[in-house]
Design a protein around this motif. Structure first.
Motif, PDB file in Angstrom:
ATOM      1  N   ALA A  92       0.826  -1.207   0.000  1.00 55.90           N
ATOM      2  CA  ALA A  92       0.000   0.000   0.000  1.00 55.90           C
ATOM      3  C   ALA A  92       0.859   1.254   0.000  1.00 55.90           C
ATOM      4  N   LEU A  93       1.950   1.220   0.770  1.00 52.16           N
ATOM      5  CA  LEU A  93       2.856   2.369   0.802  1.00 52.16           C
ATOM      6  C   LEU A  93       3.520   2.583  -0.555  1.00 52.16           C
ATOM      7  N   SER A  94       3.858   1.500  -1.232  1.00 55.47           N
ATOM      8  CA  SER A  94       4.497   1.640  -2.539  1.00 55.47           C
ATOM      9  C   SER A  94       3.530   2.219  -3.563  1.00 55.47           C
ATOM     10  N   LEU A  95       2.239   1.837  -3.466  1.00 60.28           N
ATOM     11  CA  LEU A  95       1.244   2.403  -4.378  1.00 60.28           C
ATOM     12  C   LEU A  95       1.110   3.907  -4.175  1.00 60.28           C
ATOM     13  N   ALA A  96       1.323   4.343  -2.945  1.00 60.09           N
ATOM     14  CA  ALA A  96       1.227   5.770  -2.637  1.00 60.09           C
ATOM     15  C   ALA A  96       2.547   6.493  -2.853  1.00 60.09           C
ATOM     16  N   GLY A  97       3.486   5.864  -3.532  1.00 59.02           N
ATOM     17  CA  GLY A  97       4.744   6.526  -3.867  1.00 59.02           C
ATOM     18  C   GLY A  97       5.814   6.436  -2.803  1.00 59.02           C
ATOM     19  N   GLY A  98       5.545   5.669  -1.745  1.00 61.21           N
ATOM     20  CA  GLY A  98       6.543   5.504  -0.701  1.00 61.21           C
ATOM     21  C   GLY A  98       6.452   6.574   0.374  1.00 61.21           C
ATOM     22  N   LEU A  99       7.329   6.433   1.365  1.00 58.22           N
ATOM     23  CA  LEU A  99       7.334   7.349   2.507  1.00 58.22           C
ATOM     24  C   LEU A  99       8.116   8.620   2.199  1.00 58.22           C
ATOM     25  N   THR A 100       7.747   9.697   2.869  1.00 58.02           N
ATOM     26  CA  THR A 100       8.531  10.925   2.787  1.00 58.02           C
ATOM     27  C   THR A 100       9.723  10.805   3.746  1.00 58.02           C
ATOM     28  N   GLN A 101      10.593  11.775   3.690  1.00 57.46           N
ATOM     29  CA  GLN A 101      11.780  11.747   4.555  1.00 57.46           C
ATOM     30  C   GLN A 101      11.418  11.901   6.034  1.00 57.46           C
ATOM     31  N   ARG A 102      10.266  12.472   6.297  1.00 60.48           N
ATOM     32  CA  ARG A 102       9.872  12.692   7.699  1.00 60.48           C
ATOM     33  C   ARG A 102       9.061  11.531   8.257  1.00 60.48           C
ATOM     34  N   ALA A 103       8.757  10.524   7.447  1.00 59.97           N
ATOM     35  CA  ALA A 103       7.866   9.447   7.882  1.00 59.97           C
ATOM     36  C   ALA A 103       8.557   8.483   8.836  1.00 59.97           C
ATOM     37  N   SER A 104       7.745   7.848   9.659  1.00 59.93           N
ATOM     38  CA  SER A 104       8.241   6.826  10.577  1.00 59.93           C
ATOM     39  C   SER A 104       7.583   5.494  10.237  1.00 59.93           C
ATOM     40  N   GLU A 105       8.403   4.487   9.939  1.00 65.52           N
ATOM     41  CA  GLU A 105       7.861   3.165   9.655  1.00 65.52           C
ATOM     42  C   GLU A 105       7.210   2.539  10.880  1.00 65.52           C
ATOM     43  N   ASP A 154       3.993  -5.842   7.182  1.00 64.60           N
ATOM     44  CA  ASP A 154       3.480  -7.063   6.569  1.00 64.60           C
ATOM     45  C   ASP A 154       2.033  -7.373   6.967  1.00 64.60           C
ATOM     46  N   ASP A 155       1.365  -6.467   7.673  1.00 65.20           N
ATOM     47  CA  ASP A 155      -0.032  -6.676   8.040  1.00 65.20           C
ATOM     48  C   ASP A 155      -0.939  -6.505   6.818  1.00 65.20           C
ATOM     49  N   PRO A 156      -2.028  -7.280   6.737  1.00 64.48           N
ATOM     50  CA  PRO A 156      -2.925  -7.178   5.574  1.00 64.48           C
ATOM     51  C   PRO A 156      -3.758  -5.901   5.612  1.00 64.48           C
ATOM     52  N   VAL A 157      -4.153  -5.449   4.423  1.00 60.32           N
ATOM     53  CA  VAL A 157      -5.023  -4.282   4.273  1.00 60.32           C
ATOM     54  C   VAL A 157      -6.391  -4.770   3.806  1.00 60.32           C
ATOM     55  N   ALA A 158      -7.454  -4.236   4.396  1.00 57.07           N
ATOM     56  CA  ALA A 158      -8.823  -4.620   4.056  1.00 57.07           C
ATOM     57  C   ALA A 158      -9.511  -3.468   3.323  1.00 57.07           C
ATOM     58  N   PRO A 159     -10.546  -3.773   2.499  1.00 56.63           N
ATOM     59  CA  PRO A 159     -11.292  -2.699   1.830  1.00 56.63           C
ATOM     60  C   PRO A 159     -11.852  -1.693   2.827  1.00 56.63           C
ATOM     61  N   GLY A 160     -11.689  -0.426   2.507  1.00 62.31           N
ATOM     62  CA  GLY A 160     -12.186   0.634   3.374  1.00 62.31           C
ATOM     63  C   GLY A 160     -11.209   1.087   4.436  1.00 62.31           C
ATOM     64  N   ASP A 161     -10.071   0.409   4.577  1.00 58.89           N
ATOM     65  CA  ASP A 161      -9.073   0.814   5.564  1.00 58.89           C
ATOM     66  C   ASP A 161      -8.568   2.228   5.292  1.00 58.89           C
ATOM     67  N   VAL A 162      -8.320   2.952   6.368  1.00 56.15           N
ATOM     68  CA  VAL A 162      -7.683   4.267   6.271  1.00 56.15           C
ATOM     69  C   VAL A 162      -6.322   4.155   6.949  1.00 56.15           C
ATOM     70  N   ILE A 163      -5.275   4.205   6.145  1.00 50.99           N
ATOM     71  CA  ILE A 163      -3.905   4.076   6.653  1.00 50.99           C
ATOM     72  C   ILE A 163      -3.341   5.480   6.877  1.00 50.99           C
ATOM     73  N   TYR A 164      -2.760   5.666   8.041  1.00 44.53           N
ATOM     74  CA  TYR A 164      -2.150   6.973   8.330  1.00 44.53           C
ATOM     75  C   TYR A 164      -0.688   6.754   8.744  1.00 44.53           C
ATOM     76  N   VAL A 165       0.205   7.471   8.057  1.00 40.32           N
ATOM     77  CA  VAL A 165       1.635   7.409   8.345  1.00 40.32           C
ATOM     78  C   VAL A 165       2.038   8.680   9.083  1.00 40.32           C
ATOM     79  N   ASP A 166       2.448   8.518  10.309  1.00 37.39           N
ATOM     80  CA  ASP A 166       2.820   9.681  11.128  1.00 37.39           C
ATOM     81  C   ASP A 166       4.304  10.004  10.901  1.00 37.39           C
ATOM     82  N   GLU A 167       4.666  11.223  11.282  1.00 39.41           N
ATOM     83  CA  GLU A 167       6.068  11.610  11.142  1.00 39.41           C
ATOM     84  C   GLU A 167       6.878  11.096  12.327  1.00 39.41           C
ATOM     85  N   ARG A 168       8.161  10.918  12.098  1.00 40.29           N
ATOM     86  CA  ARG A 168       9.027  10.393  13.152  1.00 40.29           C
ATOM     87  C   ARG A 168       9.505  11.529  14.068  1.00 40.29           C
ATOM     88  N   PHE A 169       9.887  11.107  15.241  1.00 40.10           N
ATOM     89  CA  PHE A 169      10.426  12.086  16.187  1.00 40.10           C
ATOM     90  C   PHE A 169      11.864  12.402  15.816  1.00 40.10           C
TER      91      PHE A 169
END
Length: 236
Positions: A184-197, A220-235
């Motif tokens: 899913a992250l790869s479909l969205a173009g990957g993480l920004t430099q500020r992202a935290s895995e 490696d967790d599965p994604v289900a239809p309707g999921d909203v994934i949020y990537v927060d920035e790292r400290f």
């Protein structure tokens, strides 16, 4: 269905008749005749016998031609431009029916579900799935299917997930088989430099209450239809 009735040598008896919902037609001089489920040759013989027995003609020669078939129908519902019932005249395939219905609407799924009567199947109905587009599933080949009378085709809205936060291209994306968070992250173009895995969360409705529940996920967790994934920035 619509029939064309010809009595040779008797143009006044020539008529175009339509079978009503009770399976009957109206024949000149004979009135209503039940013909539902009969072959054209059998209908012609019955009309000839009736004209002869009632004394209208000594040796009537009758022909019946089927000029329009409306009793064999297939239905299409969902994300198509013109949902409804369409006649099967001769043969009709799934892709032809989609074309007759004006094609797929924006946001339609690539997979159509065909519900077909089958007394041997649970509930008396069989479910067939066919890939009819490749906007979301480019690796899967387009599939066709010859339809049968009574088939119901349903095209649903495409199943998507949503991804926001520290990704290159936030937004909605189509589901894929066995989709996980990393894909899913790869479909969205990957993480920004500020992202935290380690600070990736998913909001997903509870199957019992429908309430949105948010929890942390791994790559490696599965994604289900309707999921909203949020990537927060790292400290920092």
């Amino acid at each position: 269905d619509t029939l064309y009735l010809t009595v040779y040598g008797q143009p006044e008896l020539t008529a175009q008749v339509t079978i009503d919902f009770q399976g009957r037609i109206v024949v000149p001089f004979l009135g209503e005749i039940a013909v539902g489920g009969e072959a054209p040759s059998a209908i012609a013989k019955r009309i000839a016998d009736g004209l002869r027995q009632r004394g209208y003609l000594n040796d009537p020669q009758v022909a019946i031609e089927v000029i329009r078939v409306r009793s064999r129908m297939a239905s299409i519902l969902g994300y198509v431009s013109k949902p409804g019932r369409y006649p099967i005249e001769g043969s009709l395939t799934l892709l032809e029916l989609v074309a007759q219905a004006g094609g797929l609407k924006d946001g339609a799924d690539d997979v159509a579900v065909v519900l077909r009567k089958d007394l041997q199947a649970p509930g008396g109905q069989r479910r067939l799935e066919r890939t009819i587009g490749n906007r979301y599933l480019p690796r899967r080949p387009i599939e066709d299917l010859e339809l049968q009378s009574g088939d119901v085709v349903y095209v649903s809205q495409a199943k998507v997930f949503y991804i926001y936060g520290e990704v290159t291209r936030a937004g909605a994306y189509p589901m894929e088989p066995e989709l996980n968070v990393m894909r899913a992250l790869s479909l969205a173009g990957g993480l920004t430099q500020r992202a935290s895995e380690r600070r990736i969360s998913v909001s997903r409705p509870d199957p019992q209450t429908g309430e949105q529940r948010k929890h942390r996920v791994n790559l490696d967790d599965p994604v289900a239809p309707g999921d909203v994934i949020y990537v927060d920035e790292r400290f920092f």
